[in-house]
Design a protein around this motif. Sequence first.
Motif, mmCIF file in Angstrom:
data_model
loop_
_atom_site.group_PDB
_atom_site.id
_atom_site.type_symbol
_atom_site.label_atom_id
_atom_site.label_comp_id
_atom_site.label_asym_id
_atom_site.label_seq_id
_atom_site.Cartn_x
_atom_site.Cartn_y
_atom_site.Cartn_z
ATOM 1 N N ARG A 149 -3.720 2.586 6.776
ATOM 2 C CA ARG A 149 -2.442 2.952 6.178
ATOM 3 C C ARG A 149 -1.471 3.379 7.281
ATOM 4 N NH1 ARG A 149 -2.623 3.906 0.502
ATOM 5 N NH2 ARG A 149 -4.743 3.604 -0.343
ATOM 6 N N GLY A 150 -0.226 3.130 7.055
ATOM 7 C CA GLY A 150 0.792 3.509 8.019
ATOM 8 C C GLY A 150 1.118 4.996 7.927
ATOM 9 N N ARG A 168 1.930 -8.207 13.641
ATOM 10 C CA ARG A 168 2.773 -7.752 12.550
ATOM 11 C C ARG A 168 1.926 -7.321 11.369
ATOM 12 N NH1 ARG A 168 7.003 -11.009 8.753
ATOM 13 N NH2 ARG A 168 8.003 -9.171 7.854
ATOM 14 N N GLN A 169 2.310 -6.220 10.735
ATOM 15 C CA GLN A 169 1.645 -5.741 9.532
ATOM 16 C C GLN A 169 2.675 -5.591 8.430
ATOM 17 O OE1 GLN A 169 -0.377 -2.162 10.900
ATOM 18 N NE2 GLN A 169 -2.278 -3.333 11.129
ATOM 19 N N VAL A 170 2.246 -5.946 7.216
ATOM 20 C CA VAL A 170 3.179 -5.928 6.088
ATOM 21 C C VAL A 170 2.613 -5.058 4.968
ATOM 22 C CG1 VAL A 170 4.066 -8.213 6.653
ATOM 23 C CG2 VAL A 170 2.148 -8.008 5.054
ATOM 24 N N LYS A 171 3.519 -4.687 4.067
ATOM 25 C CA LYS A 171 3.111 -3.900 2.917
ATOM 26 C C LYS A 171 2.443 -4.796 1.867
ATOM 27 C CE LYS A 171 6.900 -0.622 3.621
ATOM 28 N NZ LYS A 171 8.137 -0.034 3.041
ATOM 29 N N ARG A 187 1.077 4.209 3.187
ATOM 30 C CA ARG A 187 0.926 2.942 2.487
ATOM 31 C C ARG A 187 0.050 1.974 3.278
ATOM 32 N NH1 ARG A 187 6.995 1.591 0.118
ATOM 33 N NH2 ARG A 187 7.201 3.476 -1.186
ATOM 34 N N ARG A 188 -0.631 1.107 2.522
ATOM 35 C CA ARG A 188 -1.489 0.112 3.170
ATOM 36 C C ARG A 188 -0.641 -0.864 3.992
ATOM 37 N NH1 ARG A 188 -3.304 0.258 -2.225
ATOM 38 N NH2 ARG A 188 -5.451 1.017 -2.521
ATOM 39 N N ARG A 189 -1.221 -1.279 5.104
ATOM 40 C CA ARG A 189 -0.583 -2.285 5.939
ATOM 41 C C ARG A 189 -1.578 -3.430 6.150
ATOM 42 N NH1 ARG A 189 3.151 0.543 4.975
ATOM 43 N NH2 ARG A 189 4.898 1.154 6.342
ATOM 44 N N TYR A 190 -1.089 -4.639 5.949
ATOM 45 C CA TYR A 190 -1.961 -5.813 6.023
ATOM 46 C C TYR A 190 -1.576 -6.658 7.219
ATOM 47 C CZ TYR A 190 -3.246 -4.451 1.301
ATOM 48 O OH TYR A 190 -3.701 -3.738 0.216
#
Length: 281
Positions: A41-42, A9-12, A46-49
């Motif tokens: 980035r997606g 899973r990746q989150v903003k 936007r960055r994805r963590y």
Amino acid sequence: MSLPFLSPRQVKIGDAAAFAGITPRAIRHYHAIGLLPEPERGSDGRRRYGYEDMIRLLWIRKMADVGIALDDIRAAFSAGQDGDDGIAAILERVEESLAEQEAQVRRRRAAVQRMRTEGSRMGLLSDFVTDRFRHLPEGSLRQADLDSLLVTERMLGPLGAAYQTDRFILLATHPELRAESDRITADEEALDDGVAVDDPRVARVAADWQAFEKTLEAAATEAGLYEDDDMLEAWDALHPPTADDGKREPGSMSLLEAVGKMPYDFSPARRRMYELIQQTY
């Protein structure tokens, strides 16, 4: 136990910041200083963590909370994949720093408790000074006496102030000495009222002080003051030999030097009086 279901899973950035208990701005700062690698980035730009980013953020947050500087955290991470060796060294330094802070807090608390117990003015002085007052009846010392001791301890340290402490003990227990001291002090203060340097009053006040000091020293000897080694040391600190004697200890202070350290100016007449007094020591 690992949580594999979290790994893919990746989150903003906002969700990552909320999870770590920091702000998105803090995460951007970590990127800027090289503390946290920029994530992919997606499709929306936007960055994805991911999971490893979260672990890194938690490390940073926990270490920052205990006082480790961000530069030190970055250096620790760069020491190895997990940075364990570098972090251990940093934690050792932080622990030493915290121990010193704890010691400072203990000293401050002790000082506050002492001020509450002794009274605000008495509590500002060192134990070495105030211990000499223990046998005096309450109220024997004037407020001005304690203020004067505070100034003396600042200039000459506890030993110099301890000598002056015994002086005030004599004044508190010998009313005739207190009265004479008050008289000469008033005459000295009058020298600040536009008195010329060559005014006969200057030499007269200096002579009065010289005679009074001899009387006071005799009374101190009779009372058994100044007999211990600490008090002899204090006397030397307050009355060092002059440079002409070749006996003056390094770091000692003459009467004129002590006057020069006071946070205000004396009149020329008063300084001349001190010069005349100094010539006898």
